[in-house]
Design a protein around this motif. Structure first.
Motif, PDB file in Angstrom:
ATOM      1  N   ARG A 177       0.848  -1.186   0.000  1.00 25.46           N
ATOM      2  CA  ARG A 177       0.000   0.000   0.000  1.00 25.46           C
ATOM      3  C   ARG A 177       0.886   1.239   0.000  1.00 25.46           C
ATOM      4  N   GLU A 178       0.587   2.158  -0.877  1.00 24.47           N
ATOM      5  CA  GLU A 178       1.397   3.370  -0.961  1.00 24.47           C
ATOM      6  C   GLU A 178       0.959   4.358   0.107  1.00 24.47           C
ATOM      7  N   GLU A 179       1.908   4.790   0.866  1.00 26.04           N
ATOM      8  CA  GLU A 179       1.661   5.816   1.866  1.00 26.04           C
ATOM      9  C   GLU A 179       1.936   7.160   1.223  1.00 26.04           C
ATOM     10  N   PRO A 180       1.102   8.141   1.503  1.00 23.88           N
ATOM     11  CA  PRO A 180       1.402   9.471   0.952  1.00 23.88           C
ATOM     12  C   PRO A 180       2.697   9.988   1.558  1.00 23.88           C
ATOM     13  N   GLU A 181       3.500  10.568   0.708  1.00 18.83           N
ATOM     14  CA  GLU A 181       4.760  11.118   1.199  1.00 18.83           C
ATOM     15  C   GLU A 181       4.480  12.425   1.911  1.00 18.83           C
ATOM     16  N   SER A 182       4.980  12.509   3.108  1.00 16.95           N
ATOM     17  CA  SER A 182       4.810  13.750   3.837  1.00 16.95           C
ATOM     18  C   SER A 182       6.091  14.559   3.694  1.00 16.95           C
ATOM     19  N   ALA A 183       5.894  15.818   3.546  1.00 22.22           N
ATOM     20  CA  ALA A 183       7.053  16.694   3.445  1.00 22.22           C
ATOM     21  C   ALA A 183       7.732  16.754   4.808  1.00 22.22           C
ATOM     22  N   PRO A 184       9.027  16.764   4.827  1.00 22.76           N
ATOM     23  CA  PRO A 184       9.709  16.843   6.119  1.00 22.76           C
ATOM     24  C   PRO A 184       9.367  18.160   6.820  1.00 22.76           C
ATOM     25  N   ALA A 185       9.121  18.042   8.096  1.00 25.08           N
ATOM     26  CA  ALA A 185       8.800  19.236   8.872  1.00 25.08           C
ATOM     27  C   ALA A 185      10.048  20.107   8.951  1.00 25.08           C
ATOM     28  N   THR A 186       9.874  21.339   8.604  1.00 23.03           N
ATOM     29  CA  THR A 186      11.016  22.253   8.669  1.00 23.03           C
ATOM     30  C   THR A 186      10.681  23.376   9.635  1.00 23.03           C
ATOM     31  N   ARG A 187      11.596  23.612  10.500  1.00 27.13           N
ATOM     32  CA  ARG A 187      11.474  24.719  11.444  1.00 27.13           C
ATOM     33  C   ARG A 187      12.618  25.670  11.196  1.00 27.13           C
ATOM     34  N   SER A 188      12.319  26.906  11.353  1.00 30.69           N
ATOM     35  CA  SER A 188      13.390  27.888  11.274  1.00 30.69           C
ATOM     36  C   SER A 188      14.206  27.775  12.560  1.00 30.69           C
ATOM     37  N   PRO A 189      15.413  28.287  12.554  1.00 29.31           N
ATOM     38  CA  PRO A 189      16.199  28.270  13.795  1.00 29.31           C
ATOM     39  C   PRO A 189      15.474  28.978  14.941  1.00 29.31           C
ATOM     40  N   ALA A 190      14.723  30.034  14.625  1.00 30.71           N
ATOM     41  CA  ALA A 190      13.993  30.755  15.674  1.00 30.71           C
ATOM     42  C   ALA A 190      12.880  29.891  16.254  1.00 30.71           C
ATOM     43  N   GLN A 191      12.163  29.155  15.398  1.00 27.10           N
ATOM     44  CA  GLN A 191      11.129  28.247  15.886  1.00 27.10           C
ATOM     45  C   GLN A 191      11.745  27.145  16.737  1.00 27.10           C
ATOM     46  N   ALA A 192      12.867  26.634  16.301  1.00 32.63           N
ATOM     47  CA  ALA A 192      13.549  25.583  17.062  1.00 32.63           C
ATOM     48  C   ALA A 192      13.956  26.110  18.436  1.00 32.63           C
ATOM     49  N   ALA A 193      14.462  27.331  18.476  1.00 33.12           N
ATOM     50  CA  ALA A 193      14.862  27.922  19.759  1.00 33.12           C
ATOM     51  C   ALA A 193      13.656  28.046  20.685  1.00 33.12           C
ATOM     52  N   TRP A 194      12.505  28.389  20.139  1.00 27.51           N
ATOM     53  CA  TRP A 194      11.283  28.502  20.948  1.00 27.51           C
ATOM     54  C   TRP A 194      10.900  27.140  21.521  1.00 27.51           C
TER      55      TRP A 194
END
Length: 89
Positions: A22-39
């Motif tokens: 069964r094909e799973e839909p490909e999810s885009a990798p979650a990307t956070r900006s450095p500022a979001q990561a710091a939060w």
């Protein structure tokens, strides 16, 4: 009895193969900006302190910009962090 066992095994194999193909839909990798990561890596107390400072807009008690490792300049990171505060607070 052997027929029932063989049938059960065949059905189990068919179900397993159907699940594997069964094909799973490909999810885009979650990307956070450095500022979001710091939060998100900050403690709840640090977040509350940042939000309080952001809401006050007091030049005597500015928002403490967390340290960061990125390709951004300090100014770019600070701008992005303020955008995160605007959204999160």
């Amino acid at each position: 009895m052997r027929r029932a066992s063989a049938l059960a095994a065949a059905l189990s194999l068919a179900a397993l193969l159907a699940g594997c193909t069964r094909e799973e839909p490909e999810s885009a990798p979650a990307t956070r900006s450095p500022a979001q990561a710091a939060w998100y890596v900050s403690t709840p107390e640090q977040r509350e302190s940042s939000c309080d400072a952001y809401r006050r807009h007091d030049p005597q008690h500015p928002v403490a910009i967390p340290p960061h490792q990125s390709d951004q300049t300090d100014e770019e990171f600070a701008d992005d962090f303020h955008e995160v505060l605007k959204k999160e607070c």
